[in-house]
Design a protein around this motif. Structure first.
Motif, short mmCIF file in Angstrom:
data_model
loop_
_atom_site.label_atom_id
_atom_site.label_comp_id
_atom_site.label_asym_id
_atom_site.label_seq_id
_atom_site.Cartn_x
_atom_site.Cartn_y
_atom_site.Cartn_z
N SER A 2 0.84 -1.19 0.00
CA SER A 2 0.00 0.00 0.00
C SER A 2 0.87 1.24 0.00
CB SER A 2 -0.93 0.01 1.21
OG SER A 2 -0.18 0.05 2.41
N GLY A 3 0.29 2.36 -0.42
CA GLY A 3 1.03 3.60 -0.45
C GLY A 3 0.32 4.67 0.36
N ASN A 4 1.02 5.79 0.53
CA ASN A 4 0.43 6.92 1.22
C ASN A 4 -0.45 7.70 0.25
OD1 ASN A 4 1.63 6.65 3.85
ND2 ASN A 4 3.57 7.23 2.93
N ASN A 98 -5.08 -1.72 -3.45
CA ASN A 98 -3.93 -1.41 -2.60
C ASN A 98 -4.39 -0.40 -1.56
OD1 ASN A 98 -1.94 -3.01 -3.98
ND2 ASN A 98 -1.97 -1.47 -5.61
#
Length: 235
Positions: A2-4, A98
Motif C-alpha cells: 500500500s502507499g500513502n 492497494n
C-alpha cells in the motif's frame, strides 16, 4: 503493498464521497457521465424486467480501485408493473486493491457528517461505531458502522461502512490503511405481497385525500390510473 495517499488523491476522494452523499442523502440527480466518479467502464441490468442498473467506473486517481454504484427499482413505488418504475440510487462501493495509508478516519467522519451511532435492520439505534476486527484470516480488517446525520437537505437515511486495515504486528510502519467504503440509502424491505398491501392502502386513502368528487363513471384518475366511480354528493 500500500502507499500513502497524496494530497491530490485526498481531494479527489473527498469530492467523490461528497457527491455520493448528495445523491444518496439529498436525492441529487445521478449521471454516469459525472467526472467525479471517473470514466464509465461498464453497466448492466441487475434484474431482468426491472429498472435497476449497476455501474462500474475507472477513476484515474485510484487506477486499481473498484468504484461501483447501483441503482434499484424504486422500492417506494408500489406499482405492480415493475417495468414502469424508475431506478433510484441505492448502493455505492469504493474498494482499494492497494489500501491507502494517511487518510484519517476522523476526517471522513467529519466530511461525511457521520453520527456516533448506527442503526440495525430492525431500526434500533446502536451507540458507538467501532465494530472491531474480523475473525481470521481477516483479523486485521477493522470495520466502523455509521448512520449519517440528516443534513440540511437530507431526504433519505444513509448508512456508511468504513473498512481499515490495522498494521500487522511485524509492520514497522505501524500505519492504518483505508481499505474500503460503502454508502447505502436505507429503503424498507418490501415483498410483492407487501407492495400489494401498500398499494391497496394507498388507493383506499385517495378519496380522503382528494375529497369526494362528482366524476363521470369510467373516468381515469390521472395519478393512480384507476377508474373513478361516480359518487353522488350530499347537499
Amino acid at each position: 503493498m500500500s502507499g500513502n495517499i497524496t494530497p491530490s488523491q485526498e481531494q479527489v476522494l473527498l469530492q467523490l464521497l461528497g457527491k455520493v452523499m448528495e445523491i444518496m442523502r439529498d436525492d441529487r440527480p445521478f449521471s454516469p457521465e459525472d467526472p467525479a466518479f471517473g470514466k464509465l467502464k461498464s453497466s448492466y441490468v441487475i434484474k431482468p424486467g426491472e429498472a435497476g442498473i449497476h455501474y462500474s467506473f475507472a477513476n484515474s486517481a485510484f487506477p486499481d480501485a473498484k468504484v461501483d454504484l447501483s441503482m434499484w427499482t424504486d422500492p417506494l413505488d408500489y406499482s405492480d408493473d415493475r417495468t414502469r418504475v424508475q431506478a433510484v440510487p441505492a448502493y455505492f462501493e469504493l474498494w482499494f486493491h492497494n489500501a491507502l495509508a494517511g487518510i484519517s478516519r476522523r476526517l471522513l467522519e467529519q466530511r461525511l457528517d457521520l453520527a456516533s451511532y448506527w442503526v440495525d435492520e430492525k431500526g434500533v439505534r446502536e451507540e458507538g461505531n467501532d465494530m472491531g476486527v474480523g475473525p481470521p484470516p481477516d483479523n486485521l480488517l477493522h470495520s466502523y458502522w455509521y448512520r449519517a446525520n440528516d443534513g440540511e437537505n437530507g431526504r433519505f437515511p444513509v448508512d456508511i461502512e468504513l473498512f481499515f486495515l490495522d498494521p500487522a504486528p511485524n509492520d514497522p510502519s505501524g500505519k492504518v490503511r483505508l481499505d474500503a467504503i460503502t454508502i447505502s440509502r436505507v429503503y424498507p424491505y418490501l415483498t410483492p405481497a407487501m407492495r400489494k398491501k401498500k398499494r391497496e392502502e394507498q388507493n383506499q386513502k385517495k378519496p380522503q385525500t382528494y375529497g369526494y368528487m362528482e366524476l363521470c363513471t369510467g373516468a381515469t384518475c390521472p395519478e393512480s390510473g384507476t377508474v373513478w366511480k361516480s359518487i353522488a354528493l350530499k347537499g
